[in-house]
Write a protein that holds these residues in place. Structure first.
Motif, PDB file in Angstrom:
ATOM      1  N   LEU A 238     -26.906 -37.684  10.882  1.00  0.00           N
ATOM      2  CA  LEU A 238     -26.499 -36.437  10.242  1.00  0.00           C
ATOM      3  C   LEU A 238     -25.859 -35.565  11.318  1.00  0.00           C
ATOM      4  N   GLN A 239     -24.596 -35.124  11.100  1.00  0.00           N
ATOM      5  CA  GLN A 239     -23.825 -34.490  12.167  1.00  0.00           C
ATOM      6  C   GLN A 239     -23.221 -33.162  11.688  1.00  0.00           C
ATOM      7  N   PRO A 240     -23.983 -32.069  11.780  1.00  0.00           N
ATOM      8  CA  PRO A 240     -23.454 -30.750  11.404  1.00  0.00           C
ATOM      9  C   PRO A 240     -22.785 -30.066  12.594  1.00  0.00           C
ATOM     10  N   TYR A 241     -21.904 -29.125  12.303  1.00  0.00           N
ATOM     11  CA  TYR A 241     -21.250 -28.353  13.357  1.00  0.00           C
ATOM     12  C   TYR A 241     -20.842 -26.989  12.819  1.00  0.00           C
ATOM     13  N   VAL A 242     -20.555 -26.081  13.749  1.00  0.00           N
ATOM     14  CA  VAL A 242     -19.995 -24.776  13.406  1.00  0.00           C
ATOM     15  C   VAL A 242     -19.111 -24.325  14.558  1.00  0.00           C
TER      16      VAL A 242
ATOM     17  N   ALA B  68      -7.154 -27.031  25.041  1.00  0.00           N
ATOM     18  CA  ALA B  68      -7.923 -27.380  26.232  1.00  0.00           C
ATOM     19  C   ALA B  68      -9.345 -26.920  25.978  1.00  0.00           C
ATOM     20  N   ALA B  69     -10.316 -27.803  26.188  1.00  0.00           N
ATOM     21  CA  ALA B  69     -11.698 -27.484  25.834  1.00  0.00           C
ATOM     22  C   ALA B  69     -12.655 -28.002  26.892  1.00  0.00           C
ATOM     23  N   TYR B  70     -13.780 -27.312  26.995  1.00  0.00           N
ATOM     24  CA  TYR B  70     -14.893 -27.736  27.845  1.00  0.00           C
ATOM     25  C   TYR B  70     -16.067 -28.086  26.939  1.00  0.00           C
ATOM     26  N   TYR B  71     -16.685 -29.249  27.179  1.00  0.00           N
ATOM     27  CA  TYR B  71     -17.858 -29.689  26.424  1.00  0.00           C
ATOM     28  C   TYR B  71     -19.050 -29.830  27.367  1.00  0.00           C
ATOM     29  N   TYR B  72     -20.219 -29.422  26.882  1.00  0.00           N
ATOM     30  CA  TYR B  72     -21.460 -29.769  27.554  1.00  0.00           C
ATOM     31  C   TYR B  72     -22.304 -30.584  26.581  1.00  0.00           C
TER      32      TYR B  72
ATOM     33  N   GLY C 245     -18.209 -23.316  19.874  1.00  0.00           N
ATOM     34  CA  GLY C 245     -18.997 -23.892  18.795  1.00  0.00           C
ATOM     35  C   GLY C 245     -20.078 -24.848  19.262  1.00  0.00           C
ATOM     36  N   ASN C 246     -20.700 -25.463  18.272  1.00  0.00           N
ATOM     37  CA  ASN C 246     -21.823 -26.372  18.491  1.00  0.00           C
ATOM     38  C   ASN C 246     -21.706 -27.546  17.528  1.00  0.00           C
ATOM     39  N   TRP C 247     -21.921 -28.760  18.049  1.00  0.00           N
ATOM     40  CA  TRP C 247     -21.892 -29.993  17.260  1.00  0.00           C
ATOM     41  C   TRP C 247     -23.167 -30.770  17.543  1.00  0.00           C
ATOM     42  N   ASN C 248     -23.761 -31.362  16.496  1.00  0.00           N
ATOM     43  CA  ASN C 248     -25.058 -32.031  16.641  1.00  0.00           C
ATOM     44  C   ASN C 248     -25.053 -33.404  15.983  1.00  0.00           C
ATOM     45  N   SER C 249     -25.966 -34.235  16.446  1.00  0.00           N
ATOM     46  CA  SER C 249     -26.207 -35.521  15.797  1.00  0.00           C
ATOM     47  C   SER C 249     -27.707 -35.752  15.702  1.00  0.00           C
ATOM     48  N   PHE C 250     -28.193 -35.844  14.449  1.00  0.00           N
ATOM     49  CA  PHE C 250     -29.596 -36.141  14.176  1.00  0.00           C
ATOM     50  C   PHE C 250     -29.673 -37.590  13.698  1.00  0.00           C
ATOM     51  N   GLN C 251     -30.482 -38.403  14.377  1.00  0.00           N
ATOM     52  CA  GLN C 251     -30.542 -39.828  14.066  1.00  0.00           C
ATOM     53  C   GLN C 251     -31.661 -40.113  13.071  1.00  0.00           C
ATOM     54  N   PHE C 252     -31.372 -40.986  12.110  1.00  0.00           N
ATOM     55  CA  PHE C 252     -32.403 -41.460  11.191  1.00  0.00           C
ATOM     56  C   PHE C 252     -33.167 -42.639  11.785  1.00  0.00           C
ATOM     57  N   GLY C 253     -32.722 -43.149  12.931  1.00  0.00           N
ATOM     58  CA  GLY C 253     -33.373 -44.237  13.638  1.00  0.00           C
ATOM     59  C   GLY C 253     -33.211 -44.032  15.125  1.00  0.00           C
ATOM     60  N   GLY C 254     -33.660 -44.980  15.916  1.00  0.00           N
ATOM     61  CA  GLY C 254     -33.573 -44.867  17.364  1.00  0.00           C
ATOM     62  C   GLY C 254     -32.141 -44.968  17.856  1.00  0.00           C
ATOM     63  N   PRO C 255     -31.852 -44.398  19.036  1.00  0.00           N
ATOM     64  CA  PRO C 255     -30.505 -44.484  19.595  1.00  0.00           C
ATOM     65  C   PRO C 255     -30.181 -45.887  20.072  1.00  0.00           C
TER      66      PRO C 255
ATOM     67  N   ALA D 160     -26.765 -32.473  21.106  1.00  0.00           N
ATOM     68  CA  ALA D 160     -26.414 -31.088  20.793  1.00  0.00           C
ATOM     69  C   ALA D 160     -25.337 -30.668  21.785  1.00  0.00           C
ATOM     70  N   ASP D 161     -24.108 -30.595  21.329  1.00  0.00           N
ATOM     71  CA  ASP D 161     -22.975 -30.281  22.200  1.00  0.00           C
ATOM     72  C   ASP D 161     -22.584 -28.816  22.055  1.00  0.00           C
ATOM     73  N   LEU D 162     -22.262 -28.201  23.163  1.00  0.00           N
ATOM     74  CA  LEU D 162     -21.667 -26.868  23.179  1.00  0.00           C
ATOM     75  C   LEU D 162     -20.241 -27.005  23.702  1.00  0.00           C
TER      76      LEU D 162
END
Length: 306
Positions: A77-81, A147-151, A103-113, A129-131
């Protein structure tokens, strides 16, 4: 041998949408992040932008693959804003329609990575959880850039944090195929994405290069668009792809697939986009990526900008 997952059917009701909004809010492809969507879709927005705008959405993917490497074999499940602020004060000279976004982007896993990574702590399952923050601008009548910076951070302690610097250049070919192809609103949207890792744990920082075309056309009416997209994407890198025989491999994957998106209704005067599709990953079998040679991954989701 390919692994196939089938999507749940989507029953969509399209509502009338103003012409200038028809191509806003198309669904992200595969592992695209919001900064890519901002710069890819901006050339179609031929209206005075709002000073402040928010873009939010969520995608459910049958498997999390990024840059041709497995991050989860189970659905994610991958929500973002994303908050975008128009900066007309900086427009002029070579730059037009300058915007800053965060913004922020996320990934919630239904199983193991994937790749034997950990999944522990009080936030297990919250794989990523990316910023991100950056700027986008129009450079010429049909050229745009960002041009973007991600953490990148893992609340589930699946990996140690690191950063990316990302540059994207896109060309807007809207209207250039009229009279050549009998396809409504057809575009190819050529784009080049270049990403430089910074502080990647466990190995040298990699330079990642992704040229792409995204064939898009409208299968619906002008007031009830149904957008059909076929991406054509290459993944290349100097140090990102480990060879099964030792050393590094330059070519990581070729990706294509199909996406269909349409405005289901209007919410606060803006289209609420829904859609789904299938990504087809054709992977280099010499790369240690935790995947088969070919992978078919379903996804569906929504997107709303206001």
């Amino acid at each position: 041998m390919a692994r196939i997952a089938l999507s749940l059917p989507l029953l969509l009701m399209a509502a009338p949408v103003p012409a200038q909004q028809q191509q806003q809010g198309l669904m992200p492809e595969a592992d695209e992040k919001p900064s890519e969507i901002i710069v890819k879709e901006k050339p179609t927005q031929r209206r005075q932008p709002d000073r402040f705008s928010i873009d939010t959405g969520m995608r459910v993917a049958g498997q999390y693959i990024s840059r041709g490497v497995a991050f989860s074999e189970e659905p994610s499940l991958q929500p973002y804003v994303t908050l975008t602020i128009a900066l007309p004060e900086l427009s002029g000279g070579p730059f037009e329609e300058v915007r800053w976004f965060v913004g922020n982007w996320n990934s919630f896993q239904f199983g193991g990575p994937g790749l034997g990574q950990e999944n522990r702590g009080t936030l297990s399952g919250w794989y990523e959880a990316d910023l991100y923050t950056g700027v986008s601008a129009e450079l010429a009548p049909r050229w745009s850039m960002s041009a973007a910076y991600y953490y990148y951070h893992s609340p589930a302690h699946s990996f140690r944090g690191y950063s990316d610097f990302e540059w994207i250049v896109s060309y807007d070919d809207t209207g250039q195929w009229e009279g050549i192809l009998p396809l409504k609103d057809f575009t190819l949207a050529p784009s080049l994405r270049i990403t430089q890792e910074v502080g990647r744990p466990g190995r040298a920082d990699a330079l990642y290069v992704q040229p792409s075309l995204t064939a898009s056309l409208n299968l619906g009416r002008e007031d009830r668009p149904v957008w059909f997209r076929i991406p054509l994407v290459l993944g290349l890198s100097d140090d990102y792809y480990d060879s099964a025989n030792g050393g590094k491999v330059t070519f990581g994957y070729f990706r294509t697939g199909v996406t269909i998106a349409t405005p289901a209704f209007e919410l606060a005067g803006n289209p609420f986009m829904v859609g789904g599709g299938v990504d087809i990953w054709m992977l280099n079998d010499k790369v240690v990526n935790g995947l088969n040679d070919n992978e078919l991954v379903w996804r569906f989701g929504f997107r709303w900008s206001f």
